[in-house]
Scaffold this motif. Structure first.
Motif, mmCIF file in Angstrom:
data_model
loop_
_atom_site.group_PDB
_atom_site.id
_atom_site.type_symbol
_atom_site.label_atom_id
_atom_site.label_comp_id
_atom_site.label_asym_id
_atom_site.label_seq_id
_atom_site.Cartn_x
_atom_site.Cartn_y
_atom_site.Cartn_z
ATOM 1 N N SER A 154 36.354 31.788 44.188
ATOM 2 C CA SER A 154 35.976 32.493 45.414
ATOM 3 C C SER A 154 34.978 33.595 45.090
ATOM 4 C CB SER A 154 37.219 33.095 46.075
ATOM 5 O OG SER A 154 37.751 34.139 45.262
ATOM 6 N N GLY A 155 34.402 34.178 46.129
ATOM 7 C CA GLY A 155 33.412 35.229 45.898
ATOM 8 C C GLY A 155 33.995 36.411 45.152
ATOM 9 N N GLY A 156 35.214 36.849 45.538
ATOM 10 C CA GLY A 156 35.836 37.963 44.841
ATOM 11 C C GLY A 156 36.196 37.637 43.413
ATOM 12 N N GLN A 157 36.634 36.400 43.159
ATOM 13 C CA GLN A 157 36.954 35.994 41.790
ATOM 14 C C GLN A 157 35.709 35.964 40.922
ATOM 15 O OE1 GLN A 157 38.892 32.262 42.689
ATOM 16 N NE2 GLN A 157 40.941 33.150 42.502
ATOM 17 N N ARG A 158 34.628 35.421 41.463
ATOM 18 C CA ARG A 158 33.364 35.405 40.704
ATOM 19 C C ARG A 158 32.941 36.824 40.365
ATOM 20 N NH1 ARG A 158 31.741 31.444 44.436
ATOM 21 N NH2 ARG A 158 30.497 32.963 45.583
ATOM 22 N N GLN A 159 33.058 37.714 41.322
ATOM 23 C CA GLN A 159 32.614 39.090 41.118
ATOM 24 C C GLN A 159 33.429 39.772 40.022
ATOM 25 O OE1 GLN A 159 32.930 41.991 44.476
ATOM 26 N NE2 GLN A 159 30.700 41.840 44.473
ATOM 27 N N ARG A 160 34.743 39.533 40.000
ATOM 28 C CA ARG A 160 35.581 40.182 38.989
ATOM 29 C C ARG A 160 35.363 39.585 37.601
ATOM 30 N NH1 ARG A 160 41.277 39.530 41.453
ATOM 31 N NH2 ARG A 160 40.252 38.067 42.862
ATOM 32 N N ILE A 161 35.171 38.263 37.537
ATOM 33 C CA ILE A 161 34.874 37.648 36.235
ATOM 34 C C ILE A 161 33.546 38.178 35.693
ATOM 35 C CG2 ILE A 161 34.258 35.477 35.118
ATOM 36 C CD1 ILE A 161 37.203 35.728 35.489
ATOM 37 N N ALA A 162 32.554 38.304 36.569
ATOM 38 C CA ALA A 162 31.260 38.837 36.133
ATOM 39 C C ALA A 162 31.404 40.275 35.662
ATOM 40 C CB ALA A 162 30.247 38.745 37.270
ATOM 41 N N LEU A 163 32.234 41.064 36.352
ATOM 42 C CA LEU A 163 32.460 42.450 35.925
ATOM 43 C C LEU A 163 33.126 42.482 34.557
ATOM 44 C CD1 LEU A 163 32.518 45.483 36.419
ATOM 45 C CD2 LEU A 163 34.640 45.164 37.723
ATOM 46 N N ALA A 164 34.109 41.594 34.335
ATOM 47 C CA ALA A 164 34.761 41.530 33.025
ATOM 48 C C ALA A 164 33.756 41.185 31.935
ATOM 49 C CB ALA A 164 35.896 40.505 33.063
ATOM 50 N N ARG A 165 32.844 40.275 32.226
ATOM 51 C CA ARG A 165 31.822 39.913 31.243
ATOM 52 C C ARG A 165 30.958 41.116 30.896
ATOM 53 N NH1 ARG A 165 27.713 35.447 33.222
ATOM 54 N NH2 ARG A 165 27.297 37.141 34.698
ATOM 55 N N SER A 166 30.600 41.909 31.891
ATOM 56 C CA SER A 166 29.790 43.101 31.634
ATOM 57 C C SER A 166 30.569 44.133 30.825
ATOM 58 C CB SER A 166 29.333 43.707 32.961
ATOM 59 O OG SER A 166 28.533 42.808 33.689
ATOM 60 N N THR A 223 42.783 45.959 45.577
ATOM 61 C CA THR A 223 42.207 45.504 44.299
ATOM 62 C C THR A 223 41.069 46.416 43.879
ATOM 63 O OG1 THR A 223 42.776 43.231 44.883
ATOM 64 C CG2 THR A 223 41.191 43.543 43.103
ATOM 65 N N GLU A 224 40.282 46.842 44.844
ATOM 66 C CA GLU A 224 39.152 47.719 44.548
ATOM 67 C C GLU A 224 39.611 49.027 43.927
ATOM 68 O OE1 GLU A 224 35.051 48.953 46.857
ATOM 69 O OE2 GLU A 224 36.940 48.962 47.991
#
Length: 621
Positions: free
Chosen positions: A497-509, A530-531
């Motif tokens: 989902s959009g929120g899952q993609r966003q959190r995975i990308a944040l973890a990568r950063s 969550t925010e």
């Protein structure tokens, strides 16, 4: 030159002034491979054209009843067969090597340009065109580059055969010498139209690819608004246009192919008719007629390469033009500008005065943008509020250095060092920017998080800070081994989902752990609970590291060490979230989404009292 040598450590700097110049640059870069292919091509073609001489010698030996000459003819044919096999094998090997090398070099250059331009690439060139260049176009470019050497070998062979036939039998050789140029150039008037039709086909195919790419990327949104059928209809129309253009182009090339069959047939008829008369008059022997006839028949083989090189040129020219257009894109760099430094350093002091004669390869310190006046102190969490999302995106790109569109603005500085003056990889090492729509590549979660990093942040800690527990649980169910790190993630993370993609990308950063991390709306797709946890997790994990968050979320703003309000591209106010809520109406309007009417209308608590803001509501609850 071997295929195992690919990819090149440095593919070189291409000549992108035009498609033709780019093709010439590729050819010069593979000159040794071209010469090797030319040599094997000459061996192959000359061996093929030696067959008519052996056949003619054998026929004449039978007529004359000479066993020795028949044996010699057999030797010639046997030697030709061996050389044909060797030459054809090596010609194919070297030609394929040239083809793959040219295509791989082009793909390397495109990948390097894509990495250099980043998201700015698709703002300048349609995504479909980039896909077309990196897939179908590289094959056509490689086709022409490798076809040149085979064409030259065929052309030299044709000249040698014409000269040899004229010396061997002047009467018939003269007819062949006059007729062959007509065969080679007979289709020349048709090539411009064939080229134009090929260009039209390529343009329509690129447009269809672009439309398909856009439709697939936005398929979820299209389904949500009921526009799926509309876009599918548009793609069907574009696909039919491509089909029609391909049919028209194929008709022209079939006409050229037909002429290439007709003209050699007419020449062969003429040679046989005239040769029979010469044999009847006793002016030439039967073996000579057979030799010339066989040579004219086999000349169709090298002559086919004239048609092939014409087709390769017609198809590769627009492909090379598109590749050169993409490779010619450059970032526009602004002029460097001095910046305020930590401590008592003079904000107008030049870089050399701050760091001595040599600047560090990867600078550190305060991050400063002279264009807006934004200052992010080293080691602090700075939140930036900007009412315009597009302006926030441009600012995030500028903070990373080497922006695609500098518009003449001075460079952002890190510790007094102009990022635009650093090599691009050095700027990327110093400052990492995560835009509002980060891309997840296909592969497992472990592969996704295997990025260049300092090693100070473990993937587990980054995932925890980005609140990815529910994502890991979902991935564990999708994994055959039950290991979320081994679970597959589809292209661009479309399985999430959009929120899952966003959190995975944040973890990568966060795993990367750069000296400066710039996050553009990192929590726009997650819920408030969550925010809030993400805000605490990022703050704890990035302690002592410089972090800049572009956001309007009260939950993130309240946890920042420093909040900066940008208005019309310049710093308008600096303070804490609570201070700015109380003292800055423009800040309050952006954060609480107040309209002008709400800001001016009275509310309970007295005339002219301001409406309660999001933070106050949360505290009251």
């Amino acid at each position: 030159m071997q295929i195992r040598d690919l990819p090149y450590l440095d593919p070189g700097e291409p000549d992108t002034r035009s498609g033709t110049r780019y093709l010439l640059w590729l050819g010069r870069g593979q000159l040794r491979g071209q010469l090797v292919t030319l040599a094997w091509g000459l061996l192959h073609f000359v061996s093929v054209m030696a067959l008519p001489y052996g056949v003619g010698l054998a026929v004449q030996a039978v007529v004359d009843g000479s066993g020795s000459r028949l044996a010699a003819a057999g030797g010639v044919l046997a030697a030709s067969a061996v050389l044909i096999a060797v030459g054809d094998t090596m010609l194919h090997r070297t030609a394929v090597t040239n083809w793959i090398t040219a295509a791989a070099r082009t793909q390397q250059l495109l990948a390097r340009k894509t990495a250099s331009l980043g998201s700015a690439l698709t703002r300048r060139v349609a995504a479909g065109e980039v896909v077309a260049v990196s897939t179908g176009d590289v094959e056509k470019i490689g086709w022409f580059v490798e076809g040149v050497s085979r064409f030259l070998a065929a052309a030299i062979t044709v000249v040698l055969v014409c000269v040899g036939l004229f010396v061997y039998e002047p009467h018939l050789g003269l007819i062949v010498a006059v007729g062959v140029p007509v065969l080679a150039l007979g289709v020349l008037p048709l090539l411009p139209r064939a080229t134009r039709l090929a260009d039209v086909q390529r343009e329509k195919a690129g447009r269809a690819t672009e439309l398909a790419s856009d439709t697939v990327a936005g398929l979820r949104v299209l389904r949500g608004i009921g526009g799926e059928e509309l876009f599918l209809t548009r793609y069907r129309t574009a696909s039919q246009e491509v089909r029609g253009a391909a049919v028209r182009s194929a008709r022209m090339w079939s006409l050229i192919s037909g002429i290439q069959v007709l003209l050699p047939g007419l020449l062969m008829i003429g040679v046989v008719w005239y040769g029979i008369g010469l044999v009847g008059d006793g002016r030439i022997e039967v073996g000579a007629l057979v030799t010339v006839y066989s040579a004219v028949m086999l000349l169709a083989y090298p002559l086919r390469h004239f048609e092939e090189i014409a087709m390769a040129w017609s198809f590769s020219r627009p492909s090379a033009r598109r590749a050169a257009r993409v490779l010619a894109l450059e970032r526009t760099a602004g002029a460097a500008s001095p910046a305020p430094a930590a401590g008592d350093a003079d904000p107008t002091a030049p870089t050399a005065d701050l760091y001595g004669d040599a600047a560090p390869a990867v600078p550190s310190g305060d991050l400063y943008d002279p264009a807006s006046g934004l200052l992010a102190p080293a080691g602090a969490l700075t939140a930036v509020v900007c009412g315009d999302p597009d302006a926030a995106g441009r600012l995030a790109e500028r903070l990373g250095g080497h922006p695609a569109d500098a518009d003449g603005l001075p460079s952002v500085l890190l510790g007094g060092i102009a990022l635009d003056e650093l090599p691009l990889d050095g700027a990327r090492t110093a400052v990492l920017v995560q835009d509002k729509d980060p891309v997840l590549l296909s592969g497992s979660l472990a592969e996704l998080l295997a990025v260049p990093a300092s090693g100070a942040v473990a993937p587990e800690d980054a995932l925890a800070a980005a609140e990815c527990a529910d994502v890991l649980a979902a991935l564990a169910q999708a994994s055959l081994e039950g290991d979320p790190m081994a679970a597959p993630i589809t292209e661009r993370g479309r399985s999430l989902s959009g929120g899952q993609r966003q959190r995975i990308a944040l973890a990568r950063s966060l795993v990367t752990d750069p000296g400066v991390l710039v996050l553009d709306e990192p929590t726009s797709a997650v819920d408030s609970h969550t925010e809030a946890r993400i805000a605490e997790g990022v703050r704890a994990l990035r302690t002592g590291r410089t972090t800049v968050v572009l956001t309007s979320s009260p939950l993130l703003l309240d946890r920042a060490d420093r909040v900066v309000l940008l208005h019309e591209g310049e710093v308008a106010a600096v303070g804490s979230h609570r201070e700015l809520l109380e003292t800055e109406p423009r800040y309050r309007a952006v954060v609480t989404r107040e309209t002008d009417e709400e800001r001016l209308s009275p509310v309970p608590g007295g005339p002219g009292a301001a409406a309660p803001n999001a933070f106050d509501i949360e505290e009251t609850a």
